[in-house]
Design a protein around this motif. Structure first.
Motif, PDB file in Angstrom:
ATOM      1  N   VAL A  44       4.426  10.967  14.933  1.00  9.96           N
ATOM      2  CA  VAL A  44       4.033  10.357  13.662  1.00  9.96           C
ATOM      3  C   VAL A  44       2.867   9.414  13.956  1.00  9.96           C
ATOM      4  N   GLN A  45       1.691   9.759  13.523  1.00 11.94           N
ATOM      5  CA  GLN A  45       0.488   9.039  13.931  1.00 11.94           C
ATOM      6  C   GLN A  45       0.077   7.928  12.970  1.00 11.94           C
ATOM      7  N   ARG A  46       0.656   7.897  11.786  1.00 11.79           N
ATOM      8  CA  ARG A  46       0.173   6.958  10.762  1.00 11.79           C
ATOM      9  C   ARG A  46       1.038   5.708  10.671  1.00 11.79           C
ATOM     10  N   VAL A  47       1.516   5.238  11.823  1.00 11.44           N
ATOM     11  CA  VAL A  47       2.296   4.004  11.887  1.00 11.44           C
ATOM     12  C   VAL A  47       1.769   3.151  13.034  1.00 11.44           C
ATOM     13  N   PRO A  48       2.016   1.833  13.005  1.00  8.08           N
ATOM     14  CA  PRO A  48       1.568   0.984  14.113  1.00  8.08           C
ATOM     15  C   PRO A  48       2.280   1.336  15.418  1.00  8.08           C
ATOM     16  N   ARG A  49       1.573   1.138  16.525  1.00 11.60           N
ATOM     17  CA  ARG A  49       2.160   1.302  17.854  1.00 11.60           C
ATOM     18  C   ARG A  49       2.628  -0.056  18.378  1.00 11.60           C
ATOM     19  N   VAL A  50       3.713  -0.048  19.116  1.00 11.00           N
ATOM     20  CA  VAL A  50       4.255  -1.279  19.693  1.00 11.00           C
ATOM     21  C   VAL A  50       3.463  -1.634  20.950  1.00 11.00           C
ATOM     22  N   LEU A  64      -3.944  -0.962  12.101  1.00 10.15           N
ATOM     23  CA  LEU A  64      -4.357   0.285  11.471  1.00 10.15           C
ATOM     24  C   LEU A  64      -5.571   0.006  10.597  1.00 10.15           C
ATOM     25  N   PRO A  65      -6.741   0.500  10.965  1.00 17.18           N
ATOM     26  CA  PRO A  65      -7.943   0.223  10.168  1.00 17.18           C
ATOM     27  C   PRO A  65      -7.899   0.933   8.824  1.00 17.18           C
ATOM     28  N   GLY A  66      -8.460   0.295   7.839  1.00 16.15           N
ATOM     29  CA  GLY A  66      -8.497   0.865   6.503  1.00 16.15           C
ATOM     30  C   GLY A  66      -8.280  -0.219   5.463  1.00 16.15           C
ATOM     31  N   THR A  67      -7.967   0.191   4.256  1.00 17.45           N
ATOM     32  CA  THR A  67      -7.776  -0.723   3.125  1.00 17.45           C
ATOM     33  C   THR A  67      -6.348  -0.624   2.619  1.00 17.45           C
ATOM     34  N   VAL A  68      -5.683  -1.765   2.502  1.00 14.82           N
ATOM     35  CA  VAL A  68      -4.338  -1.806   1.936  1.00 14.82           C
ATOM     36  C   VAL A  68      -4.455  -1.955   0.418  1.00 14.82           C
ATOM     37  N   ALA A  69      -3.653  -1.199  -0.299  1.00 16.54           N
ATOM     38  CA  ALA A  69      -3.717  -1.224  -1.767  1.00 16.54           C
ATOM     39  C   ALA A  69      -2.962  -2.433  -2.304  1.00 16.54           C
ATOM     40  N   HIS A  70      -3.679  -3.300  -3.014  1.00 12.44           N
ATOM     41  CA  HIS A  70      -3.061  -4.470  -3.630  1.00 12.44           C
ATOM     42  C   HIS A  70      -3.164  -4.358  -5.151  1.00 12.44           C
ATOM     43  N   TYR A  71      -2.319  -5.117  -5.828  1.00  6.78           N
ATOM     44  CA  TYR A  71      -2.349  -5.119  -7.294  1.00  6.78           C
ATOM     45  C   TYR A  71      -3.457  -6.033  -7.808  1.00  6.78           C
ATOM     46  N   PRO A  72      -4.153  -5.623  -8.869  1.00  6.95           N
ATOM     47  CA  PRO A  72      -3.997  -4.365  -9.612  1.00  6.95           C
ATOM     48  C   PRO A  72      -4.474  -3.170  -8.787  1.00  6.95           C
ATOM     49  N   LEU A  73      -3.698  -2.090  -8.829  1.00  5.72           N
ATOM     50  CA  LEU A  73      -3.981  -0.932  -8.002  1.00  5.72           C
ATOM     51  C   LEU A  73      -5.263  -0.232  -8.447  1.00  5.72           C
ATOM     52  N   PRO A  74      -6.015   0.310  -7.487  1.00  5.82           N
ATOM     53  CA  PRO A  74      -7.252   1.015  -7.833  1.00  5.82           C
ATOM     54  C   PRO A  74      -6.958   2.304  -8.591  1.00  5.82           C
ATOM     55  N   GLY A 137      -2.063   5.531   6.731  1.00  7.59           N
ATOM     56  CA  GLY A 137      -1.045   4.805   7.467  1.00  7.59           C
ATOM     57  C   GLY A 137      -0.084   4.059   6.572  1.00  7.59           C
ATOM     58  N   VAL A 138       1.030   3.641   7.165  1.00 11.97           N
ATOM     59  CA  VAL A 138       1.999   2.790   6.485  1.00 11.97           C
ATOM     60  C   VAL A 138       2.390   1.688   7.461  1.00 11.97           C
ATOM     61  N   ILE A 139       2.547   0.473   6.954  1.00 15.18           N
ATOM     62  CA  ILE A 139       2.818  -0.697   7.785  1.00 15.18           C
ATOM     63  C   ILE A 139       4.071  -1.410   7.290  1.00 15.18           C
ATOM     64  N   ASP A 140       4.397  -2.500   8.001  1.00  8.93           N
ATOM     65  CA  ASP A 140       5.455  -3.434   7.601  1.00  8.93           C
ATOM     66  C   ASP A 140       6.838  -2.781   7.594  1.00  8.93           C
TER      67      ASP A 140
END
Length: 242
Positions: A44-50, A64-74, A137-140
């Protein structure tokens, strides 16, 4: 190198140092690191590595480089491809965690029956990382714990079909709710009925409301109480006949 505060981290501060993310460790961290390591080893490649721990005891994860979606959602987040890709990623994560389900203790949340997988427990756009409108990716994973597959799937539906009062989706998306729910279930490979999904969604929202109310009392943050009230309204609407 100076630490850079990151948005999110609703429970504990999160900072970035170069290509690493640093956050408070706790009794749950051993399990979360075992989970993330299991996902990495399963491909699973789209998660952080320890990456371990800092000298002062904070956990170190890959950024994980990229943009996290915050509200109001795009506006682009409502594309069906994103909904389906999120469901497929959730299925990949769930399938990779089956070997950890006997690890009931030591998570930040209690295990919930029927235990089938390790649930992320907050699988939603604000924990997704995007690159030019593509889910990368997914985080947290701090709130992860053993539980039923439908728990995560229901919350994903709540946030991304969507069903939430605060979603802010375009009117045409709201009219496509039944079709989008079917697309989500099919992409995951779930045979649950809409009623079963709605019941799981409502149960999860009541738990989330209780958690938010407790956090509001302990922190004095009024917005958490407002969130809790919204979750209760949404839960009540989901289980109304018809």
């Amino acid at each position: 190198m100076q630490d850079e505060p990151l948005s999110g981290g609703n429970l504990t501060p999160v900072t970035r140092r170069g290509d690493e993310v640093l956050r408070e460790a706790g009794t749950w961290t051993t399990n979360v690191h075992a989970l993330l390591t299991t996902l990495t080893e399963a491909g699973v490649q789209r998660v952080p590595r320890v990456l371990g721990l800092t000298d002062d005891g904070r956990e170190r994860l890959s950024f994980l480089p990229g943009t996290v979606a915050h509200y109001p959602l795009p506006h682009w987040i409502w594309r069906t491809e994103i909904l389906e890709d999120a469901a497929r990623l959730l299925r990949q994560i769930h399938d990779a965690t089956v070997g950890l389900i006997d690890r009931h203790e030591g998570w930040r949340q209690l295990a919930r029956e029927p235990v089938e997988v390790i649930c992320h427990n907050d699988f939603a756009p604000y924990n997704f990382v995007f690159d030019h409108g593509r889910l990368v990716g997914v985080i947290d994973f701090d709130m992860a714990a053993p539980g039923p597959r439908i728990r995560d799937l229901a919350y994903l539906a709540y946030r991304l079909v969507p069903y939430g009062e605060d979603a802010g989706e375009p009117a045409d998306i709201g009219r496509q709710r039944s079709r989008r729910t079917a697309a989500l279930l099919e992409a995951y490979g779930c045979t649950a009925s809409d009623d079963e999904l709605h019941a799981a969604m409502a149960d999860g929202l009541i738990e989330l409301a209780e958690f938010s109310e407790e956090r509001a009392r302990s922190t004095g943050r009024r917005e958490l109480a407002e969130h809790a009230a919204m979750y209760r309204r949404d839960a009540a609407r989901l289980v109304q006949p018809g």
